[in-house]
Write a protein that holds these residues in place. Sequence first.
Motif, PDB file in Angstrom:
ATOM      1  N   TYR A   1      -8.708   9.722  -7.260  1.00 52.94           N
ATOM      2  CA  TYR A   1      -7.588  10.654  -7.305  1.00 52.94           C
ATOM      3  C   TYR A   1      -6.349  10.041  -7.958  1.00 52.94           C
ATOM      4  N   GLY A   2      -6.363   8.722  -8.201  1.00 48.96           N
ATOM      5  CA  GLY A   2      -5.232   8.052  -8.824  1.00 48.96           C
ATOM      6  C   GLY A   2      -3.969   8.177  -7.988  1.00 48.96           C
TER       7      GLY A   2
ATOM      8  N   ASN B   1      -5.230  12.020 -10.954  1.00 52.26           N
ATOM      9  CA  ASN B   1      -4.151  11.677 -11.882  1.00 52.26           C
ATOM     10  C   ASN B   1      -4.251  10.173 -12.132  1.00 52.26           C
ATOM     11  N   VAL B   2      -5.165   9.803 -13.033  1.00 51.16           N
ATOM     12  CA  VAL B   2      -5.547   8.399 -13.233  1.00 51.16           C
ATOM     13  C   VAL B   2      -5.122   7.923 -14.613  1.00 51.16           C
ATOM     14  N   ASN B   3      -4.576   6.717 -14.665  1.00 49.15           N
ATOM     15  CA  ASN B   3      -4.251   6.075 -15.942  1.00 49.15           C
ATOM     16  C   ASN B   3      -5.449   5.212 -16.361  1.00 49.15           C
ATOM     17  N   PRO B   4      -6.238   5.639 -17.365  1.00 48.90           N
ATOM     18  CA  PRO B   4      -7.463   4.909 -17.703  1.00 48.90           C
ATOM     19  C   PRO B   4      -7.213   3.557 -18.356  1.00 48.90           C
ATOM     20  N   VAL B   5      -6.006   3.331 -18.892  1.00 49.19           N
ATOM     21  CA  VAL B   5      -5.738   2.057 -19.571  1.00 49.19           C
ATOM     22  C   VAL B   5      -4.759   1.181 -18.791  1.00 49.19           C
ATOM     23  N   GLY B   6      -4.388   1.594 -17.600  1.00 51.02           N
ATOM     24  CA  GLY B   6      -3.546   0.760 -16.747  1.00 51.02           C
ATOM     25  C   GLY B   6      -4.378  -0.313 -16.057  1.00 51.02           C
ATOM     26  N   PRO B   7      -3.736  -1.251 -15.364  1.00 56.32           N
ATOM     27  CA  PRO B   7      -4.466  -2.352 -14.732  1.00 56.32           C
ATOM     28  C   PRO B   7      -5.455  -1.891 -13.670  1.00 56.32           C
ATOM     29  N   ARG B   8      -5.168  -0.781 -13.011  1.00 50.91           N
ATOM     30  CA  ARG B   8      -6.084  -0.289 -11.983  1.00 50.91           C
ATOM     31  C   ARG B   8      -7.209   0.568 -12.562  1.00 50.91           C
ATOM     32  N   GLY B   9      -7.108   0.887 -13.853  1.00 51.56           N
ATOM     33  CA  GLY B   9      -8.100   1.756 -14.475  1.00 51.56           C
ATOM     34  C   GLY B   9      -9.505   1.196 -14.429  1.00 51.56           C
ATOM     35  N   VAL B  10      -9.635  -0.140 -14.404  1.00 49.86           N
ATOM     36  CA  VAL B  10     -10.979  -0.733 -14.397  1.00 49.86           C
ATOM     37  C   VAL B  10     -11.738  -0.343 -13.135  1.00 49.86           C
TER      38      VAL B  10
ATOM     39  N   LEU C   1       7.144  -2.520  -6.760  1.00 51.19           N
ATOM     40  CA  LEU C   1       5.883  -1.801  -6.627  1.00 51.19           C
ATOM     41  C   LEU C   1       4.958  -2.130  -7.801  1.00 51.19           C
ATOM     42  N   PRO C   2       3.674  -2.441  -7.549  1.00 53.39           N
ATOM     43  CA  PRO C   2       2.735  -2.688  -8.649  1.00 53.39           C
ATOM     44  C   PRO C   2       2.551  -1.454  -9.525  1.00 53.39           C
ATOM     45  N   VAL C   3       2.099  -1.683 -10.748  1.00 57.98           N
ATOM     46  CA  VAL C   3       1.882  -0.592 -11.711  1.00 57.98           C
ATOM     47  C   VAL C   3       0.817   0.368 -11.182  1.00 57.98           C
ATOM     48  N   ASP C   4       1.109   1.674 -11.254  1.00 56.68           N
ATOM     49  CA  ASP C   4       0.180   2.753 -10.900  1.00 56.68           C
ATOM     50  C   ASP C   4      -0.223   2.749  -9.428  1.00 56.68           C
ATOM     51  N   ASP C   5       0.547   2.095  -8.583  1.00 61.20           N
ATOM     52  CA  ASP C   5       0.245   2.097  -7.148  1.00 61.20           C
ATOM     53  C   ASP C   5       0.425   3.509  -6.603  1.00 61.20           C
ATOM     54  N   PRO C   6      -0.587   4.079  -5.922  1.00 58.33           N
ATOM     55  CA  PRO C   6      -0.460   5.460  -5.437  1.00 58.33           C
ATOM     56  C   PRO C   6       0.667   5.602  -4.410  1.00 58.33           C
ATOM     57  N   LYS C   7       1.430   6.669  -4.541  1.00 54.47           N
ATOM     58  CA  LYS C   7       2.548   6.889  -3.616  1.00 54.47           C
ATOM     59  C   LYS C   7       2.105   7.572  -2.329  1.00 54.47           C
ATOM     60  N   GLN C   8       0.999   8.299  -2.387  1.00 52.57           N
ATOM     61  CA  GLN C   8       0.496   8.998  -1.204  1.00 52.57           C
ATOM     62  C   GLN C   8      -1.016   8.894  -1.141  1.00 52.57           C
TER      63      GLN C   8
END
Length: 326
Positions: free
Chosen positions: A122-123, A137-146, A269-276
């Motif tokens: 769910y990103g 809502n996922v960032n495929p090229v962000g650090p968490r995308g892997v 906050l880390p990059v793309d860390d989910p807020k909820q």
Amino acid sequence: MKKRVLITGAAGFLGSHLCDRFIKEGYHVIAMDNLITGDLKNLEHLFPNPDFEFYHHDVTKYIHVPGSLDYILHFASPASPIDYLKIPIQTLKVGAMGTHNCLGLAKAKGARILVASTSEVYGDPLIHPQTEEYWGNVNPVGPRGVYDEAKRYMESITMAYHTFHKVETRIIRIFNTYGPRMRLNDGRALPAFIGQALRGENITVFGDGSQTRSFCYVSDLVEGIYRLLLSDYVNPVNIGNPDEISLKDFAEEVLSLTGNAVKIIYKPLPVDDPKQRKPDITKAKAILNWEPKVNRAEGLKDTYNYFKSLPPEEWFKQPKEFVSSK
């Protein structure tokens, strides 16, 4: 003849608890792990059992298991940010190639397979709570995308094997889970908070601590997995505890539990860390007659007592160093 189940990622936190459950239910358990993040200490109590066997194997390589198989539970994957950010390619490979190999084995053996997906599909969600119909809502090229995209691919190929090859498949989306056998240094909030408290360090909360998580105790999760495996439902199902809490409040709960005189400090906050993060478990209730039973106070106490019982050198143990992936 006893039914036979293959559990990949068996030496990890969740995998080892699943081995315990299936042994208890009278299955012959075949455990598989390459030990890149797992630990044989989680399984050593099972080695004397004649209905338990262990294969030291990487599921991204061809999988051979002699004899029949009734079920496969695919839980092999790094699952914490500290791991998948250090070994991004292995993380992608186990989600893609590892899942492909497990599905091929299920097809060859005529076995039912359950794959472990995650709420990370769910990103950083734009709807709350998250239902299985939400596409994310996922960032495929962000650090968490892997990690996020490996799990999204896992779901896609699993459903393709179900529709094209008629393999019996089940997909679980796991929300934050905790309990004994977690690694203190794996980077997730609960073991990080407890580890810092045990070492007498200040507890680190990222961002302003307003981001939320929903924590499910491991025995509840295992019950949900077991029920989903034996159900007739093929679409993804959320399994998690909808009791939502902010990370700031959660850190304060841990501090109160440990009684340590340390402070809460805040870092970016880390990059793309989910807020909820909160599961909608309507489907799990209706289809599996499942909902969590263990409240957070009880689960936290059990988990803290487990960590406290470890030798003090474990409290200070550094995260694993990984061999670089090709």
